[in-house]
Design a protein around this motif. Structure first.
Motif, PDB file in Angstrom:
ATOM      1  N   ASN A 160     -16.379  98.169 139.854  1.00  0.00           N
ATOM      2  CA  ASN A 160     -15.738  97.522 140.994  1.00  0.00           C
ATOM      3  C   ASN A 160     -16.223  96.097 141.203  1.00  0.00           C
ATOM      4  N   VAL A 161     -17.502  95.851 140.965  1.00  0.00           N
ATOM      5  CA  VAL A 161     -18.007  94.490 141.178  1.00  0.00           C
ATOM      6  C   VAL A 161     -17.781  93.601 139.953  1.00  0.00           C
ATOM      7  N   SER A 162     -17.320  94.212 138.853  1.00  0.00           N
ATOM      8  CA  SER A 162     -17.071  93.414 137.651  1.00  0.00           C
ATOM      9  C   SER A 162     -15.704  92.747 137.754  1.00  0.00           C
ATOM     10  N   PRO A 163     -15.447  91.744 136.938  1.00  0.00           N
ATOM     11  CA  PRO A 163     -14.142  91.058 137.032  1.00  0.00           C
ATOM     12  C   PRO A 163     -12.988  91.842 136.406  1.00  0.00           C
ATOM     13  N   VAL A 164     -13.209  93.114 136.054  1.00  0.00           N
ATOM     14  CA  VAL A 164     -12.152  93.889 135.405  1.00  0.00           C
ATOM     15  C   VAL A 164     -11.041  94.217 136.404  1.00  0.00           C
ATOM     16  N   GLY A 165      -9.799  93.937 136.031  1.00  0.00           N
ATOM     17  CA  GLY A 165      -8.673  94.258 136.902  1.00  0.00           C
ATOM     18  C   GLY A 165      -8.361  95.741 136.858  1.00  0.00           C
ATOM     19  N   ARG A 166      -7.587  96.194 137.877  1.00  0.00           N
ATOM     20  CA  ARG A 166      -7.405  97.645 137.915  1.00  0.00           C
ATOM     21  C   ARG A 166      -6.487  98.138 136.805  1.00  0.00           C
ATOM     22  N   PHE A 167      -5.558  97.283 136.361  1.00  0.00           N
ATOM     23  CA  PHE A 167      -4.695  97.720 135.264  1.00  0.00           C
ATOM     24  C   PHE A 167      -5.487  97.868 133.976  1.00  0.00           C
ATOM     25  N   THR A 168      -6.342  96.877 133.711  1.00  0.00           N
ATOM     26  CA  THR A 168      -7.162  96.954 132.513  1.00  0.00           C
ATOM     27  C   THR A 168      -8.042  98.190 132.565  1.00  0.00           C
ATOM     28  N   PHE A 169      -8.635  98.417 133.731  1.00  0.00           N
ATOM     29  CA  PHE A 169      -9.533  99.552 133.869  1.00  0.00           C
ATOM     30  C   PHE A 169      -8.796 100.875 133.630  1.00  0.00           C
ATOM     31  N   THR A 170      -7.659 101.019 134.309  1.00  0.00           N
ATOM     32  CA  THR A 170      -6.896 102.262 134.154  1.00  0.00           C
ATOM     33  C   THR A 170      -6.438 102.444 132.712  1.00  0.00           C
ATOM     34  N   LEU A 171      -6.002 101.347 132.120  1.00  0.00           N
ATOM     35  CA  LEU A 171      -5.537 101.407 130.736  1.00  0.00           C
ATOM     36  C   LEU A 171      -6.660 101.867 129.810  1.00  0.00           C
ATOM     37  N   ALA A 172      -7.840 101.322 130.028  1.00  0.00           N
ATOM     38  CA  ALA A 172      -8.980 101.689 129.191  1.00  0.00           C
ATOM     39  C   ALA A 172      -9.326 103.157 129.367  1.00  0.00           C
ATOM     40  N   LYS A 173      -9.056 103.687 130.554  1.00  0.00           N
ATOM     41  CA  LYS A 173      -9.310 105.106 130.794  1.00  0.00           C
ATOM     42  C   LYS A 173      -8.261 105.967 130.095  1.00  0.00           C
ATOM     43  N   LEU A 174      -7.046 105.429 129.974  1.00  0.00           N
ATOM     44  CA  LEU A 174      -5.940 106.243 129.459  1.00  0.00           C
ATOM     45  C   LEU A 174      -5.859 106.246 127.935  1.00  0.00           C
ATOM     46  N   ILE A 175      -6.048 105.075 127.337  1.00  0.00           N
ATOM     47  CA  ILE A 175      -5.805 104.964 125.890  1.00  0.00           C
ATOM     48  C   ILE A 175      -6.561 106.010 125.068  1.00  0.00           C
ATOM     49  N   PRO A 176      -7.845 106.277 125.353  1.00  0.00           N
ATOM     50  CA  PRO A 176      -8.533 107.289 124.540  1.00  0.00           C
ATOM     51  C   PRO A 176      -7.796 108.628 124.544  1.00  0.00           C
ATOM     52  N   PHE A 177      -7.184 108.971 125.672  1.00  0.00           N
ATOM     53  CA  PHE A 177      -6.532 110.277 125.718  1.00  0.00           C
ATOM     54  C   PHE A 177      -5.189 110.280 125.026  1.00  0.00           C
ATOM     55  N   TRP A 178      -4.592 109.103 124.917  1.00  0.00           N
ATOM     56  CA  TRP A 178      -3.382 109.032 124.089  1.00  0.00           C
ATOM     57  C   TRP A 178      -3.762 109.327 122.647  1.00  0.00           C
ATOM     58  N   ILE A 179      -4.859 108.713 122.216  1.00  0.00           N
ATOM     59  CA  ILE A 179      -5.271 108.922 120.829  1.00  0.00           C
ATOM     60  C   ILE A 179      -5.698 110.375 120.616  1.00  0.00           C
ATOM     61  N   ILE A 180      -6.455 110.907 121.572  1.00  0.00           N
ATOM     62  CA  ILE A 180      -6.887 112.304 121.451  1.00  0.00           C
ATOM     63  C   ILE A 180      -5.677 113.233 121.422  1.00  0.00           C
ATOM     64  N   GLY A 181      -4.702 112.963 122.279  1.00  0.00           N
ATOM     65  CA  GLY A 181      -3.509 113.799 122.324  1.00  0.00           C
ATOM     66  C   GLY A 181      -2.772 113.805 120.990  1.00  0.00           C
ATOM     67  N   LEU A 182      -2.603 112.624 120.407  1.00  0.00           N
ATOM     68  CA  LEU A 182      -1.914 112.546 119.115  1.00  0.00           C
ATOM     69  C   LEU A 182      -2.717 113.262 118.037  1.00  0.00           C
ATOM     70  N   PHE A 183      -4.031 113.145 118.136  1.00  0.00           N
ATOM     71  CA  PHE A 183      -4.894 113.843 117.186  1.00  0.00           C
ATOM     72  C   PHE A 183      -4.704 115.357 117.324  1.00  0.00           C
ATOM     73  N   VAL A 184      -4.725 115.841 118.561  1.00  0.00           N
ATOM     74  CA  VAL A 184      -4.602 117.279 118.799  1.00  0.00           C
ATOM     75  C   VAL A 184      -3.271 117.811 118.276  1.00  0.00           C
ATOM     76  N   ILE A 185      -2.182 117.092 118.559  1.00  0.00           N
ATOM     77  CA  ILE A 185      -0.877 117.601 118.123  1.00  0.00           C
ATOM     78  C   ILE A 185      -0.789 117.591 116.604  1.00  0.00           C
ATOM     79  N   SER A 186      -1.408 116.588 115.969  1.00  0.00           N
ATOM     80  CA  SER A 186      -1.364 116.548 114.506  1.00  0.00           C
ATOM     81  C   SER A 186      -2.142 117.718 113.920  1.00  0.00           C
ATOM     82  N   VAL A 187      -3.331 117.982 114.483  1.00  0.00           N
ATOM     83  CA  VAL A 187      -4.117 119.122 114.011  1.00  0.00           C
ATOM     84  C   VAL A 187      -3.300 120.405 114.166  1.00  0.00           C
ATOM     85  N   ALA A 188      -2.672 120.560 115.341  1.00  0.00           N
ATOM     86  CA  ALA A 188      -1.908 121.779 115.604  1.00  0.00           C
ATOM     87  C   ALA A 188      -0.747 121.912 114.619  1.00  0.00           C
ATOM     88  N   MET A 189      -0.105 120.794 114.292  1.00  0.00           N
ATOM     89  CA  MET A 189       1.027 120.859 113.367  1.00  0.00           C
ATOM     90  C   MET A 189       0.569 121.225 111.956  1.00  0.00           C
TER      91      MET A 189
END
Lengths: 365, 367
Positions: B209-238
């Motif tokens: 919160n005290v860093s200059p990171v904007g909320r979009f950047t922060f949220t995006l950084a939180k989300l992207i890993p799970f996009w990658i994990i999700g694609l990984f999981v579906i590929s493994v399942a397939m």
């Protein structure tokens, strides 16, 4: 003096829980909403089958058959289509089944009646990617479409204990089994590990209260909440979903209380072995959800399991509870008929508490 | 951009260092894909049948031996009266009772034949109804054979039935795509929700919160890993589905990945929005649990949507997995194309936009 100590512990734990009003409301509301939603909505019966018809010549006979189809509550008639569109209709899920009349339908029927030919006069094409619909739909559709041409049926069907085939009857025990164990486990799974994470565990341990009492004090408020949930769920099942409860409320409550205790103990074990709240909650909510749903006989019959996997459902507590509740709640059998399930649930409870205590003590040393 | 990359590095390091998450992401999908397809079959086998034979004719013996020979039934021996059979049914030892009345064979070819009676324990509605239907089919076959030997043709061949896209009516084919979706719901939903709360509970969110990171950047950084994990999981399942069950999509992989990306985008946004709105981990998990279980049980993954009452069918329109499963099953089994499924893609796209807006809006720097 010791009793007083214990009571003040229970009070402390209760305060912890009550202070977090939002979480408590959520825990009390979730079962109510889920029960009503699932009780009414989940069903494996097949109805509302979308049927399209291919009929090169729309003769009177065919139109009458189609009209009968359209008036049947199981089916909705989508429309007449061209033969080449069959695949498209099925693939885009605009129809579940297609009835294809032979272009020579009326003449064939005539010839069949005279015993000259035995050629089929129509074809049903099912979208079998939904297996359930294809299997059950074939029988229904056959009954409707063949009405004119068959002798009267030689069969007489009776469905016992669930005469209207209401799925609620079948799913209520399953939903109870699923909701209770997951919610109870999620509640208690953070109890110990939270103290560990916050560093307050040490404070508790140097107090004169014995570890078993610490654990017990943590369980009691959660048990009270679970009992409230049990009461609301049973009320909804009986008054909203019309489940008969013919085996007696006493037996159902007794079974459920044992199951609640077991579920709380399961959460406790998760809490003792986990290293963080996140891990505890992921285990009790995410990892346990699918096995509890699939291996409990709630939706899928367990007889189909290949031999290698057969032992798996035996260790799923929900399986025993659901089986017992089905017998007592819906078939109206007395408590004596579910002694086996009851004793297995009790054994599981004792085992879970035993292992949790052992692990808890091990961690202390 | 540089901020985002640094934040992403931090996220991945955190996930990697967590003692539990990496194991969960790899082992959990494989276990589920190996075990669950065997369980998820509505195929009713081993239906226990008791036959009360009051006819004792050649035909009734023929029915008994045909039932005995079928894979679907377990014939329970030594049942002579209906009451005996009924008490076995009460103890769940018998699922279906078939009664053959006295003089059944004699009256069969007469004007007014007697009826066979079938009583099923319908407490388990699926087993009761499907079990008795199988029994009707089996016995009807025996009867029509008997009748045709006597020179009477029956109408059973009036219709030919063709089961397209899944000729063997194998339940696994139907459930494997559904299981993949369940995995994604569980992993993307719970993990993305928890990821933000961890930051809150550890107190490190103040530092952000005290860093200059904007909320979009922060949220995006939180989300992207799970996009990658999700694609990984579906590929493994397939891959598991292909290696173990021999099931590969008839349609194009491109459609599957497009739908998966849209779904993951939406769902992880949903998880983050819930986490932002919650006070602590337990609350987040309870709320997420509530939605996850609704998504799983009401989106047509396990039971068909068409068998729900009307209001419930309308309700399913707001459940994203409903559209995703439609795409997955259609592409996997029927080989449907994008143009046949475009409205499902559009729905998933709308969900993705709405949920991610919610996620971004609900994150406030001031606590």
């Amino acid at each position: 003096m010791k009793g007083h100590n214990f009571l003040s512990f229970v009070k402390k734990e209760t305060l912890h829980i009550v202070r977090d009003v939002r979480t408590m409301m959520i825990v009390l509301l979730i079962p109510v909403i889920l029960m009503i939603l699932f009780g009414f909505a989940i069903s494996t019966e097949v109805n509302n089958l979308d049927v399209a018809v291919v009929a090169p010549h729309r003769t009177k006979d065919i139109r009458m058959s189609v009209e009968r189809l359209a008036n049947n509550p199981y089916f909705s008639f989508v429309g007449y289509i061209d033969e080449k569109d069959i695949d498209h209709m099925l693939r885009s899920a605009k129809a579940d089944a297609i009835v294809v009349f032979d272009s020579d339908y009326e003449r064939l029927i005539q010839l069949r009646a005279e015993g000259v030919v035995t050629k089929p006069v129509m074809q049903f094409v099912f979208d079998a990617s939904n297996t359930n619909v294809a299997t059950a739909g074939a029988t229904y559709l056959q009954n409707v479409m063949q009405k004119d041409h068959t002798r009267q049926s030689l069969f007489e069907m009776h469905l016992l204990y669930n005469p209207q085939m209401k799925s609620a009857y079948n799913f209520v025990p399953g939903i109870m089994g699923l909701i209770f164990i997951l919610i109870c486990a999620m509640m208690t799974s953070v109890s110990i590990v939270r103290e560990k994470e916050m560093g307050t565990m040490e404070v508790l341990l140097v107090s004169p209260v014995r570890p078993i009492k610490i654990i017990l004090a943590k369980m009691i408020p959660y048990f009270v909440i679970s009992c409230i949930n049990l009461a609301t769920i049973l009320l909804i099942a009986h008054y909203v979903l019309d489940v008969p409860m013919s085996g007696g409320v006493g037996a159902i409550v007794l079974l459920s209380i044992v199951y609640l205790l077991l579920s709380l103990a399961l959460g406790l074990l998760v809490s003792v072995v986990s290293s963080s709240q996140v891990m505890a909650l992921l285990i009790s909510a995410m990892v346990m959800m699918l096995p509890m749903m699939m291996l409990s006989g709630m939706v899928f019959p367990l007889e189909n399991l290949p031999d290698v996997l057969k032992p798996l459902p035996y260790i799923v507590p929900a399986r025993w509870y659901i089986e017992a509740i089905r017998k007592v709640m819906i078939m109206g059998l007395p408590l004596t008929a579910v002694l086996k399930e009851m004793s297995i649930l009790c054994l599981m409870f004792v085992a879970l508490v035993g292992v949790s205590l052992k692990k808890f003590n091990d961690k202390l040393e | 951009m540089r901020q985002l990359i640094i934040l992403l590095k931090k996220e991945f390091t955190q996930i990697r260092r967590n003692p539990f998450l990496p194991k969960l992401i790899i082992v959990f999908p494989i276990m589920i894909m190996l075990v669950m397809p065997w369980v998820t079959t509505m195929d009713v086998r081993n239906v226990s049948v008791a036959i009360v034979d009051e006819d004792h004719s050649q035909l009734s013996h023929r029915i008994v031996s045909d039932v005995m020979a079928s894979d679907y039934f377990n014939l329970i021996d030594g049942v002579y009266t209906y009451n005996e059979a009924l008490s076995l049914l009460e103890n769940c030892e018998v699922d279906v009772i078939l009664s053959i009345p006295y003089h059944f064979e004699l009256d069969l070819s007469s004007e007014n034949p007697q009826k066979l009676s079938i009583a099923a324990n319908a407490v388990n509605a699926t087993k009761g109804s499907l079990g008795s239907q199988y029994l009707v089919q089996t016995v009807a076959l025996t009867l029509s054979r008997q009748l045709s030997e006597q020179g009477i043709t029956t109408a059973s061949d009036l219709v030919v039935i063709q089961n397209r896209y899944n000729e063997t009516l194998d339940y696994k084919n139907l459930m494997i795509p559904a299981l993949m979706i369940m995995l994604l719901i569980l992993i993307c939903g719970f993990l993305s929700a928890i990821n933000i709360v961890i930051e809150k509970e550890n107190g490190t969110i103040e530092q952000i919160n005290v860093s200059p990171v904007g909320r979009f950047t922060f949220t995006l950084a939180k989300l992207i890993p799970f996009w990658i994990i999700g694609l990984f999981v579906i590929s493994v399942a397939m891959v598991v589905a292909w290696l173990v069950y021999g099931l590969s999509p008839v349609g194009s992989l491109l459609n599957i990945y497009l739908a998966t990306i849209l779904f993951i985008l939406g769902f992880s946004g949903f998880g983050v929005a819930i986490a932002n709105k919650s006070d602590n981990i337990q609350q987040t998990m309870f709320v997420m649990f509530f939605f996850v279980i609704i998504f799983m049980l009401l989106s047509g993954l396990l039971t068909p949507i068409s068998s729900m009452p009307d209001w419930a069918q309308k309700f399913t329109l707001i459940l994203p997995p409903r559209y995703y499963i439609e795409i997955m099953r259609s592409v996997y089994l029927k080989g449907a194309t994008f143009s046949e499924l475009w409205h499902n893609f559009a729905a998933l796209g709308i969900f993705a936009v709405v949920f991610n807006l919610l996620a971004a809006v609900s994150y406030r720097k001031q606590s």
